[in-house]
Design a protein around this motif. Structure first.
Motif, PDB file in Angstrom:
ATOM      1  N   GLY A   1       0.118   4.424   9.506  1.00  0.00           N
ATOM      2  CA  GLY A   1       0.508   4.342  10.905  1.00  0.00           C
ATOM      3  C   GLY A   1      -0.071   3.120  11.583  1.00  0.00           C
ATOM      4  N   ALA A   2      -0.380   3.258  12.866  1.00  0.00           N
ATOM      5  CA  ALA A   2      -0.868   2.117  13.640  1.00  0.00           C
ATOM      6  C   ALA A   2      -2.179   1.563  13.091  1.00  0.00           C
ATOM      7  N   ALA A   3      -2.987   2.423  12.473  1.00  0.00           N
ATOM      8  CA  ALA A   3      -4.269   1.960  11.929  1.00  0.00           C
ATOM      9  C   ALA A   3      -4.075   0.944  10.813  1.00  0.00           C
ATOM     10  N   SER A   4      -2.872   0.898  10.220  1.00  0.00           N
ATOM     11  CA  SER A   4      -2.615  -0.073   9.149  1.00  0.00           C
ATOM     12  C   SER A   4      -2.746  -1.505   9.654  1.00  0.00           C
ATOM     13  N   VAL A   5      -2.512  -1.719  10.950  1.00  0.00           N
ATOM     14  CA  VAL A   5      -2.634  -3.063  11.523  1.00  0.00           C
ATOM     15  C   VAL A   5      -4.085  -3.537  11.413  1.00  0.00           C
ATOM     16  N   PHE A   6      -5.015  -2.634  11.643  1.00  0.00           N
ATOM     17  CA  PHE A   6      -6.443  -2.950  11.498  1.00  0.00           C
ATOM     18  C   PHE A   6      -6.815  -3.104  10.024  1.00  0.00           C
ATOM     19  N   LEU A   7      -6.397  -2.157   9.201  1.00  0.00           N
ATOM     20  CA  LEU A   7      -6.777  -2.156   7.788  1.00  0.00           C
ATOM     21  C   LEU A   7      -6.182  -3.344   7.041  1.00  0.00           C
ATOM     22  N   ALA A   8      -4.963  -3.737   7.413  1.00  0.00           N
ATOM     23  CA  ALA A   8      -4.302  -4.847   6.728  1.00  0.00           C
ATOM     24  C   ALA A   8      -5.029  -6.166   6.932  1.00  0.00           C
ATOM     25  N   ARG A   9      -5.798  -6.259   7.986  1.00  0.00           N
ATOM     26  CA  ARG A   9      -6.497  -7.491   8.314  1.00  0.00           C
ATOM     27  C   ARG A   9      -7.418  -7.951   7.181  1.00  0.00           C
ATOM     28  N   TRP A  10      -7.825  -7.041   6.302  1.00  0.00           N
ATOM     29  CA  TRP A  10      -8.824  -7.355   5.285  1.00  0.00           C
ATOM     30  C   TRP A  10      -8.234  -7.755   3.939  1.00  0.00           C
ATOM     31  N   THR A  11      -6.908  -7.782   3.836  1.00  0.00           N
ATOM     32  CA  THR A  11      -6.244  -8.200   2.592  1.00  0.00           C
ATOM     33  C   THR A  11      -5.238  -9.291   2.916  1.00  0.00           C
TER      34      THR A  11
END
Length: 205
Positions: free
Chosen positions: A110-120
């Motif tokens: 969900g929306a949290a993927s925007v934060f998590l994606a930042r690291w890859t």
């Protein structure tokens, strides 16, 4: 190559360093080229230049965070305008399995993927546009984008700064500053590269 890059950076005025670092971070996120343009490396090297007194740590951090947030917002807008046609763009069409994995990641997190994606690297490049294409509300996107840009930007810049301070201490102890700088930068680049490859293999799986 890395030693030559570092020498070229340190040979430029501070404003040029700010411009180049900001531009690399921005285009990595805005133009789907995170697997080509070294935004993460640029942010780390920006921190190193601050550690040795060539630039201001505060300004490097502000520029990196701002470029990351604005770059993601541009990517979101591109995805919002193109909609489903986004995945037919040539750069994304060539990486279809990885794009599909990124879409699944967005649905799953969900929306949290925007934060998590930042690291890859790859996810950092494509998830903002996929979020726009999926019509994730922009206010929600912006919150997670800002949190991710702040956390990632400060981690890279401060990490580079602390590493740069270590270079200076080693230089004073050993008297071989240039070799130490090159050696540690190479080691850091290898670690980042290996972590990126492992994360991208996980994403593709």
């Amino acid at each position: 190559m890395l030693s030559s890059l570092l020498e070229q950076i340190l040979g430029q005025p501070a404003w040029v360093v700010y411009l180049v670092v900001g531009a690399l971070v921005f285009v990595e996120d805005a133009l789907f080229v995170g697997f080509v343009v070294p935004g993460e490396t640029a942010a780390i090297l920006g921190g190193v230049t601050a550690a040795i007194g060539h630039t201001s740590l505060t300004w490097v951090a502000v520029i990196v965070v701002a470029a990351a947030v604005v770059g993601d917002s541009v990517g979101y807008e591109v995805g919002r305008v193109l909609g489903p046609r986004l995945v037919e763009l040539r750069p994304l069409r060539k990486a279809r399995p990885r794009v599909e994995a990124a879409q699944a990641f967005l649905v799953r997190r969900g929306a949290a993927s925007v934060f998590l994606a930042r690291w890859t690297a790859f996810l950092r490049a494509v998830v903002p546009a996929l979020a726009g294409s999926s019509r994730l509300p922009y206010p929600t996107f912006l919150v997670w984008n800002a949190l991710g840009g702040l956390a990632w930007g400060l981690t890279c810049v401060v990490g580079g700064y602390l590493a740069g301070r270590s270079y200076q201490r080693l230089e004073s102890w050993l008297g071989t500053g240039a070799l130490v700088v090159v050696g540690v930068v190479v080691l850091g680049a290898v670690v980042v590269h290996l972590r990126r490859r492992r994360a991208e293999r996980t994403s593709a799986a």
